[in-house]
Design a protein around this motif. Sequence first.
Motif, PDB file in Angstrom:
ATOM      1  N   HIS A 107      45.489  45.731  37.099  1.00 21.87           N
ATOM      2  CA  HIS A 107      45.313  44.285  37.138  1.00 21.87           C
ATOM      3  C   HIS A 107      43.826  43.960  37.319  1.00 21.87           C
ATOM      4  O   HIS A 107      43.169  44.535  38.183  1.00 21.87           O
ATOM      5  CB  HIS A 107      46.127  43.667  38.281  1.00 21.87           C
ATOM      6  CG  HIS A 107      47.603  43.640  38.018  1.00 21.87           C
ATOM      7  ND1 HIS A 107      48.435  44.679  38.374  1.00 21.87           N
ATOM      8  CD2 HIS A 107      48.386  42.711  37.414  1.00 21.87           C
ATOM      9  CE1 HIS A 107      49.676  44.394  38.021  1.00 21.87           C
ATOM     10  NE2 HIS A 107      49.671  43.199  37.437  1.00 21.87           N
ATOM     11  N   PHE A 108      43.366  43.028  36.509  1.00 20.58           N
ATOM     12  CA  PHE A 108      41.968  42.623  36.561  1.00 20.58           C
ATOM     13  C   PHE A 108      41.876  41.112  36.437  1.00 20.58           C
ATOM     14  O   PHE A 108      42.698  40.474  35.770  1.00 20.58           O
ATOM     15  CB  PHE A 108      41.159  43.241  35.410  1.00 20.58           C
ATOM     16  CG  PHE A 108      41.054  44.734  35.436  1.00 20.58           C
ATOM     17  CD1 PHE A 108      39.955  45.352  36.008  1.00 20.58           C
ATOM     18  CD2 PHE A 108      42.041  45.527  34.879  1.00 20.58           C
ATOM     19  CE1 PHE A 108      39.849  46.726  36.028  1.00 20.58           C
ATOM     20  CE2 PHE A 108      41.942  46.900  34.895  1.00 20.58           C
ATOM     21  CZ  PHE A 108      40.834  47.510  35.477  1.00 20.58           C
ATOM     22  N   TYR A 109      40.844  40.555  37.043  1.00 20.85           N
ATOM     23  CA  TYR A 109      40.480  39.180  36.750  1.00 20.85           C
ATOM     24  C   TYR A 109      39.581  39.180  35.519  1.00 20.85           C
ATOM     25  O   TYR A 109      38.626  39.957  35.438  1.00 20.85           O
ATOM     26  CB  TYR A 109      39.732  38.540  37.925  1.00 20.85           C
ATOM     27  CG  TYR A 109      40.634  37.976  38.984  1.00 20.85           C
ATOM     28  CD1 TYR A 109      40.778  38.615  40.214  1.00 20.85           C
ATOM     29  CD2 TYR A 109      41.346  36.801  38.763  1.00 20.85           C
ATOM     30  CE1 TYR A 109      41.616  38.101  41.196  1.00 20.85           C
ATOM     31  CE2 TYR A 109      42.180  36.283  39.735  1.00 20.85           C
ATOM     32  CZ  TYR A 109      42.309  36.922  40.944  1.00 20.85           C
ATOM     33  OH  TYR A 109      43.144  36.407  41.904  1.00 20.85           O
ATOM     34  N   ILE A 110      39.876  38.316  34.566  1.00 20.17           N
ATOM     35  CA  ILE A 110      39.018  38.151  33.401  1.00 20.17           C
ATOM     36  C   ILE A 110      38.561  36.694  33.348  1.00 20.17           C
ATOM     37  O   ILE A 110      39.273  35.783  33.780  1.00 20.17           O
ATOM     38  CB  ILE A 110      39.714  38.538  32.082  1.00 20.17           C
ATOM     39  CG1 ILE A 110      40.905  37.614  31.806  1.00 20.17           C
ATOM     40  CG2 ILE A 110      40.151  39.988  32.106  1.00 20.17           C
ATOM     41  CD1 ILE A 110      41.410  37.733  30.391  1.00 20.17           C
ATOM     42  N   ASP A 111      37.367  36.492  32.845  1.00 22.59           N
ATOM     43  CA  ASP A 111      36.793  35.153  32.698  1.00 22.59           C
ATOM     44  C   ASP A 111      36.408  35.004  31.235  1.00 22.59           C
ATOM     45  O   ASP A 111      35.348  35.454  30.815  1.00 22.59           O
ATOM     46  CB  ASP A 111      35.575  34.991  33.608  1.00 22.59           C
ATOM     47  CG  ASP A 111      35.174  33.540  33.782  1.00 22.59           C
ATOM     48  OD1 ASP A 111      35.451  32.752  32.860  1.00 22.59           O
ATOM     49  OD2 ASP A 111      34.592  33.191  34.823  1.00 22.59           O
ATOM     50  N   VAL A 112      37.279  34.372  30.457  1.00 29.14           N
ATOM     51  CA  VAL A 112      37.139  34.401  29.005  1.00 29.14           C
ATOM     52  C   VAL A 112      35.885  33.691  28.517  1.00 29.14           C
ATOM     53  O   VAL A 112      35.390  34.009  27.428  1.00 29.14           O
ATOM     54  CB  VAL A 112      38.385  33.788  28.326  1.00 29.14           C
ATOM     55  CG1 VAL A 112      39.572  34.698  28.454  1.00 29.14           C
ATOM     56  CG2 VAL A 112      38.694  32.411  28.892  1.00 29.14           C
ATOM     57  N   ASP A 113      35.363  32.728  29.273  1.00 26.41           N
ATOM     58  CA  ASP A 113      34.167  32.026  28.804  1.00 26.41           C
ATOM     59  C   ASP A 113      32.976  32.250  29.720  1.00 26.41           C
ATOM     60  O   ASP A 113      32.020  31.464  29.712  1.00 26.41           O
ATOM     61  CB  ASP A 113      34.440  30.530  28.639  1.00 26.41           C
ATOM     62  CG  ASP A 113      34.697  29.839  29.963  1.00 26.41           C
ATOM     63  OD1 ASP A 113      35.044  30.536  30.944  1.00 26.41           O
ATOM     64  OD2 ASP A 113      34.560  28.609  30.031  1.00 26.41           O
TER      65      ASP A 113
END
Length: 1137
Positions: A557-563
């Motif tokens: 599980h990871f946090y992603i920040d698409v922008d």
Amino acid sequence: MTFSALKITSYLLLLSTPQRLKCNKVLSIFCFYHFCVSAGAGGWSPIISDRYQWLEVDLGERTKITAVATQGRYGSSDWLTSYLLMFSDTGHNWRQYRQEDSIGSFPGNSNADSVVHYKLQQPAIARFIRLIPLDWNPNGRIGLRLETYGCPYTSDVVSFDGGSSGLLYWLTSGLKRTSRDVVTLKFKALRNSGTLLQAEGQEGLSLSLELERGKLLLLLRKGRTSSTEPQRLVSLGSLLDDQHWHHVAVERRGSHLNLTVDKHTERVQIPAEFSHWISQKPVTSKKNFNGCLENLLYNGHNLIELAKNKKQQVTISGNVTFSCAEPVSVAVTFTGPESFLQLPGTTMSSSGGVSIGFQFRTWNKKGLLLSFELPQQGGVAWLYLSEARLQLQIHKSGRALLELSAGASLNDGQWHSVELNSRQGRLTITVDKEERDSSQASPSFPVTVENGSQKCRNLFSVFQGCMRLFTVDNQNLDLIKVQEKQLGNYSNLQIDICGIIDRCSPSPCEHGGPCSQSWTVFHCNCSDSGYSGATCHSSVYEQSCEAYKHNGNTSGHFYIDVDGSGPIKPQLVYCNMTEENTWMVIQHNNTELTRLRPFTGVNQYSIHFDYSSEEEQLLAVIKQSEHCEQELSYHCKMSRLLNTPEGSPLSWWFGGPGAGRVQTYWGGAQPGSQQCACGLQGDCPQEIAPTLCLLTHKESLPVRSLVLGDIQRPGSEAVYRVGPLQCHGDRNFWNAAFFDKETSYLHFPTFHGELSADISFLFKTMASSGVFLENLGIKDFIRIELSSSTQVVFSFDVGNGPLEVRVESSFPLNDNRWHRVRAERNVKEASLRLDELPVATQEAPADGHFHLQLNSQLFIGGTASRQKGFRGCIRSLQLNGVTLDLEERAKITPGVQPGCPGHCSSYGSLCQNHGRCVERANGFHCDCNLSAYTGVFCQTEVSASFKSGTSVSYTFKEPYEMSRNSSALPSSIYSDMTLRGENVSLSFRTNQSPALLLYVSSYYREYLAANSCALPLDPHCSLHIFYLAHFLSPESDDLDADLSRLASLGFTGCLSVVHFNTISPLKEALLRPNSSPVIITGPLAQSNCGSAASANSYSSGSVGSGVPLVNSIRIDSALIGGTKLLYLCIFFTGLYL
């Protein structure tokens, strides 16, 4: 202009020679009229040239001032090089004019004759102008001729006393309703709290604009009682109780409302009941507002004018006056360490006591407010702030005789009153009398303040802030006399002005980071925001699972920040990296197989799916990914999806943005076809059977809801499953261009990063220098370049002169490997980071320009200034979270090629345990065929638990057998045909003693064997390696007796990563048993018994730290239950089996 309108600190001569003053009439384009000022022989020049001089002009009435112009003194070497401008309505309570809310100084002259004009960015409305010299010609004196330009300003003003006064405006019942309402006004507050406006809507709802502790709040109330707790919709502004005019605009458009305070605007949603103000209800100024309103307009109607003319639409209540009188309150500002104010004490009173009072406001937690000597005791009293509390200490000979404290959180920027009283043997300090916060003591000595020749001493932190309303024994002290040097003494003070600035309004902190401040700087707390930097601008997370994979992470599980630094929040997803493609998995509230049974009287069943990600996050992920899919499974019995191919569907689903659009196609078919894959292929079974739908059209994803019909008939059954949304591929991460010449470049529209700008990209090159990107303005610019083979430079200019941030690498950067650059510039600092090297920073000037103003095209890989361009590859270029499509632009640009192959040089080291890096168009792949490991990076151990009856036998095949069976699947099991030596490795864990681990024999009965004792080892037990090289007959059954005995016992335990030369027999047996020459005897199942994690307690990584929740432990070995995992390596040379 007459001298009666001119006020100056001092002058050399009173002779006025206006014929020598050059008032430039050409500047009248700025205004309708202007004023010219001259004093003395060709201009004003004070007797003493220092920063305490000023020139003040009374314009006679409030005027809209649009520009100023300065000259030096005629025929002299006297001129100003910089100055400050102050404005006031009353001649007191001055306000400094600032450009861009930061720059306080204006550029002056370079000689005595030329005229320097400055058009104010925002016109100032005032009656009085004061000019304060800052710097002047070092070879001359202060000298000035001044012009001011302005326009007439008219206004209607009303004043409220804070009691029962107010205006009630009645909406006309016949007034046509509009979709837009606008209320504008200016206000000047004498208290920091009070209600300015109130509007009522339907069903007891009301909106109000309320001043609370110097901030303007827009509040929504339900119910007509004031006791109802309001809902805060928005808060704007700060320090609005400074007794200066502030502009407010409220604009309603349908259910949206824009609130503007001075230059800052916020948009909020309001209830539908406020789509119109209702008739016959008042818009009212509540009783407790104390101050003035100016030019109060409602949809163009001047309410103050209507009230003055006693029109019926407006009702006046209480004490309302149509002027704005305000009390004169002279404040002083302590700006820094050199600031002090020394006031005379009093003669000894008969009571032997003292009474001191004043008000202060500050942002600092510490600072000395007041000190005075105690002549009779030979001591000193100190009144100071410590941790935002007021402290009083009386010292004598370095020892504290008395300590008192009062108040809390006194660094909130609000005015706080302080009273110190000593009467009849009792000493009391009181903070904010209305709050009744005080502390008292009974000292054994009198506390008095007497005249003396003491010098200002400070053993505590310096106070920075404002003070006013000084009293000693209830006598007001006139600070204007201090300014005129008729009373006391001072240094580095700003008198008749409170120079406090709220650096947190509007907040410079982005993404919800809380803002705090001192007198000189602000601080953003980014710890819980998911962002970093001085203003919480740059995301700490990667933008996709693909990016995490190329950092060397495995599934989790990871946090992603698409922008990146954009407005979309980070989201928690699962990254599945077990396959060649890296999948991003987004769950919803029901991914399980769900059964439906007939519902009496219900023809349709509707299911809605709530995703773990928000709407904008989902859409951004789908747009960014190369491929997305979602499983839709439907198992049915007497529950049809379609009635007829041409008729209306019985079941459908909603997919796509928002609530989704109706979709009637199913997996494998085209949108709008009302068919599924078997219908298109014509192979649907006659019996009702499961229908598996894999939806792959990105425009229709994600699945929002499902509507199932034909479930009401007796015997009907339906089972559905909507899987998670899964996407792979990152279009932004691999978007690249190759610049093969130093003169080649790409160009894009102007980069807009006025207040915050972040730039990130990857590059690889064999050149030693070159410009990565550049964007120019008239004077401003921004540039990032490779200045040498080991240095990257980030340079820019926002009007304060060029600044540079450099990062030096200890290794060459022109090694044809990918390197990552991250640059950021904000109002506080600039930073540059190269790969994982420490961040380099450069602070911005405290009092300087901070708007980056660019107007040319953005050049990538080259430069408009004709410096040396960049040769090499640039990839994943993002500016403020927006990826520039380098590949599309490169397709139409000569000298630039789209894409950039060759990733194994950078990422090949991620392939572990003899895994081989294989190039792909976008990225790489680890080939684990020659490794005993598996997984995306060949990092996962292949282990199995063995019982006494379990064995795996591998049969070597001769080369001629391989040639006869050319269709056999390629496998590492066949890779070593000619043996020049043996390399054997394996891991094991067992409680058995002894045990045969490995046995290899040849056609000629040569053999190699390894066995062990139970562990931990004792002096009489060891690991044994047997090697017999004599030749036996192939038909001979002779075998070592010890080995025969060990073989009969079998092996119980765990074997892992068994490797013989290039052959991995255990891996082949577990993963490809049907295509490999292996024979499995007894039960054999893949297990994680050989992994380090299985021998240790689990400890997860921290969510949000960029570390996955799983696979976060790396331990070489561990002891559990008396057994230990050993890794065995055996090397032989010259052995031919």
